[in-house]
Design a protein around this motif. Structure first.
Motif, PDB file in Angstrom:
ATOM      1  N   THR A  40       0.901   0.022  -4.767  1.00 34.06           N
ATOM      2  CA  THR A  40       0.697  -1.131  -5.633  1.00 34.06           C
ATOM      3  C   THR A  40      -0.780  -1.185  -6.012  1.00 34.06           C
ATOM      4  O   THR A  40      -1.641  -1.165  -5.122  1.00 34.06           O
ATOM      5  CB  THR A  40       1.117  -2.425  -4.901  1.00 34.06           C
ATOM      6  OG1 THR A  40       2.488  -2.299  -4.512  1.00 34.06           O
ATOM      7  CG2 THR A  40       0.931  -3.653  -5.772  1.00 34.06           C
ATOM      8  N   PRO A  41      -1.100  -1.247  -7.317  1.00 36.87           N
ATOM      9  CA  PRO A  41      -2.508  -1.175  -7.727  1.00 36.87           C
ATOM     10  C   PRO A  41      -3.342  -2.401  -7.352  1.00 36.87           C
ATOM     11  O   PRO A  41      -4.545  -2.289  -7.123  1.00 36.87           O
ATOM     12  CB  PRO A  41      -2.451  -0.992  -9.236  1.00 36.87           C
ATOM     13  CG  PRO A  41      -1.110  -1.498  -9.639  1.00 36.87           C
ATOM     14  CD  PRO A  41      -0.201  -1.286  -8.460  1.00 36.87           C
ATOM     15  N   ILE A  42      -2.719  -3.579  -7.298  1.00 35.17           N
ATOM     16  CA  ILE A  42      -3.460  -4.809  -6.991  1.00 35.17           C
ATOM     17  C   ILE A  42      -2.583  -5.690  -6.110  1.00 35.17           C
ATOM     18  O   ILE A  42      -1.405  -5.883  -6.391  1.00 35.17           O
ATOM     19  CB  ILE A  42      -3.832  -5.591  -8.268  1.00 35.17           C
ATOM     20  CG1 ILE A  42      -4.763  -4.768  -9.148  1.00 35.17           C
ATOM     21  CG2 ILE A  42      -4.479  -6.930  -7.916  1.00 35.17           C
ATOM     22  CD1 ILE A  42      -5.068  -5.423 -10.481  1.00 35.17           C
ATOM     23  N   VAL A  43      -3.188  -6.218  -5.065  1.00 34.84           N
ATOM     24  CA  VAL A  43      -2.490  -7.164  -4.191  1.00 34.84           C
ATOM     25  C   VAL A  43      -3.286  -8.461  -4.206  1.00 34.84           C
ATOM     26  O   VAL A  43      -4.461  -8.477  -3.844  1.00 34.84           O
ATOM     27  CB  VAL A  43      -2.383  -6.624  -2.746  1.00 34.84           C
ATOM     28  CG1 VAL A  43      -1.725  -7.663  -1.844  1.00 34.84           C
ATOM     29  CG2 VAL A  43      -1.599  -5.311  -2.712  1.00 34.84           C
TER      30      VAL A  43
ATOM     31  N   ASN B  52      -6.000  -6.418   6.940  1.00 35.00           N
ATOM     32  CA  ASN B  52      -5.623  -5.477   7.985  1.00 35.00           C
ATOM     33  C   ASN B  52      -4.466  -4.584   7.552  1.00 35.00           C
ATOM     34  O   ASN B  52      -4.417  -3.406   7.913  1.00 35.00           O
ATOM     35  CB  ASN B  52      -5.273  -6.202   9.279  1.00 35.00           C
ATOM     36  CG  ASN B  52      -6.515  -6.683  10.001  1.00 35.00           C
ATOM     37  OD1 ASN B  52      -7.457  -5.935  10.183  1.00 35.00           O
ATOM     38  ND2 ASN B  52      -6.521  -7.939  10.398  1.00 35.00           N
ATOM     39  N   GLY B  53      -3.563  -5.114   6.757  1.00 33.29           N
ATOM     40  CA  GLY B  53      -2.452  -4.312   6.261  1.00 33.29           C
ATOM     41  C   GLY B  53      -2.884  -3.294   5.209  1.00 33.29           C
ATOM     42  O   GLY B  53      -2.242  -2.252   5.029  1.00 33.29           O
ATOM     43  N   LEU B  54      -3.979  -3.579   4.519  1.00 32.76           N
ATOM     44  CA  LEU B  54      -4.494  -2.670   3.483  1.00 32.76           C
ATOM     45  C   LEU B  54      -5.586  -1.728   3.993  1.00 32.76           C
ATOM     46  O   LEU B  54      -5.897  -0.748   3.325  1.00 32.76           O
ATOM     47  CB  LEU B  54      -5.054  -3.497   2.304  1.00 32.76           C
ATOM     48  CG  LEU B  54      -4.059  -4.349   1.539  1.00 32.76           C
ATOM     49  CD1 LEU B  54      -4.788  -5.254   0.557  1.00 32.76           C
ATOM     50  CD2 LEU B  54      -3.032  -3.493   0.848  1.00 32.76           C
ATOM     51  N   ALA B  55      -6.131  -2.018   5.160  1.00 31.12           N
ATOM     52  CA  ALA B  55      -7.254  -1.229   5.692  1.00 31.12           C
ATOM     53  C   ALA B  55      -6.894   0.246   5.785  1.00 31.12           C
ATOM     54  O   ALA B  55      -5.806   0.616   6.229  1.00 31.12           O
ATOM     55  CB  ALA B  55      -7.652  -1.761   7.057  1.00 31.12           C
ATOM     56  N   GLY B  56      -7.802   1.074   5.311  1.00 28.47           N
ATOM     57  CA  GLY B  56      -7.621   2.512   5.390  1.00 28.47           C
ATOM     58  C   GLY B  56      -6.749   3.101   4.300  1.00 28.47           C
ATOM     59  O   GLY B  56      -6.422   4.287   4.326  1.00 28.47           O
ATOM     60  N   THR B  57      -6.357   2.278   3.320  1.00 34.48           N
ATOM     61  CA  THR B  57      -5.529   2.764   2.224  1.00 34.48           C
ATOM     62  C   THR B  57      -6.342   2.793   0.943  1.00 34.48           C
ATOM     63  O   THR B  57      -7.434   2.223   0.877  1.00 34.48           O
ATOM     64  CB  THR B  57      -4.277   1.879   2.011  1.00 34.48           C
ATOM     65  OG1 THR B  57      -4.692   0.603   1.518  1.00 34.48           O
ATOM     66  CG2 THR B  57      -3.499   1.686   3.310  1.00 34.48           C
ATOM     67  N   GLU B  58      -5.830   3.464  -0.052  1.00 34.09           N
ATOM     68  CA  GLU B  58      -6.510   3.493  -1.352  1.00 34.09           C
ATOM     69  C   GLU B  58      -6.265   2.202  -2.089  1.00 34.09           C
ATOM     70  O   GLU B  58      -6.875   1.848  -3.016  1.00 34.09           O
ATOM     71  CB  GLU B  58      -6.022   4.669  -2.172  1.00 34.09           C
ATOM     72  CG  GLU B  58      -6.443   5.992  -1.569  1.00 34.09           C
ATOM     73  CD  GLU B  58      -5.988   7.172  -2.420  1.00 34.09           C
ATOM     74  OE1 GLU B  58      -5.717   7.008  -3.615  1.00 34.09           O
ATOM     75  OE2 GLU B  58      -5.897   8.258  -1.847  1.00 34.09           O
TER      76      GLU B  58
ATOM     77  N   ALA C 179       0.831  -1.204   0.000  1.00 32.15           N
ATOM     78  CA  ALA C 179       0.000   0.000   0.000  1.00 32.15           C
ATOM     79  C   ALA C 179       0.868   1.259   0.000  1.00 32.15           C
ATOM     80  O   ALA C 179       0.570   2.220  -0.716  1.00 32.15           O
ATOM     81  CB  ALA C 179      -0.937  -0.009   1.199  1.00 32.15           C
ATOM     82  N   GLU C 180       1.940   1.243   0.772  1.00 30.79           N
ATOM     83  CA  GLU C 180       2.854   2.392   0.807  1.00 30.79           C
ATOM     84  C   GLU C 180       3.467   2.650  -0.562  1.00 30.79           C
ATOM     85  O   GLU C 180       3.701   3.795  -0.936  1.00 30.79           O
ATOM     86  CB  GLU C 180       3.960   2.156   1.834  1.00 30.79           C
ATOM     87  CG  GLU C 180       3.505   2.248   3.275  1.00 30.79           C
ATOM     88  CD  GLU C 180       4.594   1.867   4.251  1.00 30.79           C
ATOM     89  OE1 GLU C 180       5.777   1.737   3.851  1.00 30.79           O
ATOM     90  OE2 GLU C 180       4.266   1.685   5.443  1.00 30.79           O
TER      91      GLU C 180
END
Length: 76
Positions: free
Chosen positions: A53-56, A70-76, A49-50
């Motif tokens: 990266t467009p797709i995980v 949880n690692g992606l929560a709150g990110t675009e 996310a930092e």
């Protein structure tokens, strides 16, 4: 791609390699990262996310998916 190598229903390594080859043929720059223990998927997803990266993609069980979310929560 975040992969939990000890997930019970993980596809065979050859299937993952086929997916990697297909993504690259489509022009994607795929990076495969394996977890080594609890919390790794959270850290790897947050790092993705930092880097914006467009797709995980996540390949593992419920715990791996939960950690990645949880690692992606709150990110675009």
């Amino acid at each position: 791609m975040i992969v939990n190598p000890v997930a019970r229903k993980l596809p065979a390594r050859t299937r993952l390699q086929e997916a990697d080859a297909w993504l690259r043929e489509q022009g994607w720059q795929a990076q495969w990262l394996e977890t080594a223990g609890p919390g790794d998927a959270t850290k790897l997803a947050a790092q993705a996310a930092e880097r914006r990266t467009p797709i995980v993609f996540v390949c593992g069980g419920d715990g791996t998916l939960n950690e990645a979310i949880n690692g992606l929560a709150g990110t675009e």
